[in-house]
Design a protein around this motif. Structure first.
Motif, PDB file in Angstrom:
ATOM      1  N   GLU A   1       1.132  -0.872   0.250  1.00 29.31           N
ATOM      2  CA  GLU A   1       0.465  -0.235  -0.199  1.00 29.31           C
ATOM      3  C   GLU A   1       0.309   0.717  -0.158  1.00 29.31           C
ATOM      4  O   GLU A   1       1.725   1.208   0.546  1.00 29.31           O
TER       5      GLU A   1
ATOM      6  N   ASN B   1      -6.535   1.647  -1.437  1.00 32.79           N
ATOM      7  CA  ASN B   1      -5.996   1.373  -0.147  1.00 32.79           C
ATOM      8  C   ASN B   1      -4.566   1.983  -0.420  1.00 32.79           C
ATOM      9  O   ASN B   1      -3.449   2.242  -1.003  1.00 32.79           O
TER      10      ASN B   1
ATOM     11  N   GLN C   1      -3.086   7.357   3.708  1.00 30.26           N
ATOM     12  CA  GLN C   1      -4.945   7.862   3.310  1.00 30.26           C
ATOM     13  C   GLN C   1      -5.306   9.123   4.665  1.00 30.26           C
ATOM     14  O   GLN C   1      -5.786  10.315   4.102  1.00 30.26           O
TER      15      GLN C   1
END
Length: 204
Positions: A58, A130, A136
């Protein structure tokens, strides 16, 4: 978030404009949103490629940092040029952080991939994108402040990452001798200049 393009927003929200100009403003907002969606898509795709190059499943903030330089606006490079930092030094600095992390748990750098490419992480066949926790965070901050950048630029990505004081990206930048406060203020300045110099449609 400090970077703002108030000129565009205030013009489109002024109630005294004629209906054709209001329609033009609405079109510009829709076009800007679509452009930002394409930019985010390109940013994420390149970040994932950089993550795979690092054998990561990721992308993290460090991969979005690299991806910012892949965007066609060129503002990420302008930021680094202005502070005297070398974009080519980012990848080695990131790899050094991974190597140091492996050594800290008693593993030799590259040992977990010593048997060849079979153990390298491959792209997951998933419908949702993801990213790691730091990745994120980058996307969430960009999304939360999307009203404050028009359009989204590499400099905005640099701005967000410069504000992150922990993680691989932050440690890599410190290892390069980059002052995060200078990086942040320069990114803000470059983004503001780009927005100010961007061509605007004539008022009707």
């Amino acid at each position: 978030m400090a970077y703002r393009n108030r000129l565009h927003t205030s013009a489109c929200q002024t109630s005294s404009w004629t209906i054709p100009y209001k329609e033009s403003c609405m079109f510009r907002r829709i076009k800007a949103r679509l452009t930002d969606m394409k930019t985010i898509s390109a940013l994420c795709l390149q970040a994932e490629k950089h993550a795979l190059d690092d054998h990561q499943s990721e992308p993290g903030a460090e991969h979005f940092l690299l991806s910012a330089f892949d965007l066609p606006d060129g503002t990420a490079q302008q930021v680094f040029d202005q502070i005297g930092a070398r974009q080519t030094a980012i990848k080695p600095a990131i790899k050094q952080q991974y190597a140091d992390a492996l050594r800290s748990i008693g593993l030799a750098p590259g040992a977990i991939w010593a048997d060849g490419g079979d153990t390298a992480v491959r792209p997951a066949q998933q419908h949702l994108y993801n990213a790691s926790a730091s990745g994120q965070e980058v996307l969430q901050v960009l999304a939360a402040n999307r009203q404050e950048h028009a359009p989204l630029l590499g400099a905005h990505v640099i701005f967000v990452i410069a504000d992150m004081r922990h993680g691989v990206a932050a440690r890599a930048l410190r290892a390069m001798g980059v002052d995060p406060d200078l990086l942040k203020s320069t990114a803000e300045h470059i983004a503001a200049n780009h927005a100010h110099n961007a061509p605007r449609q004539p008022q009707m």
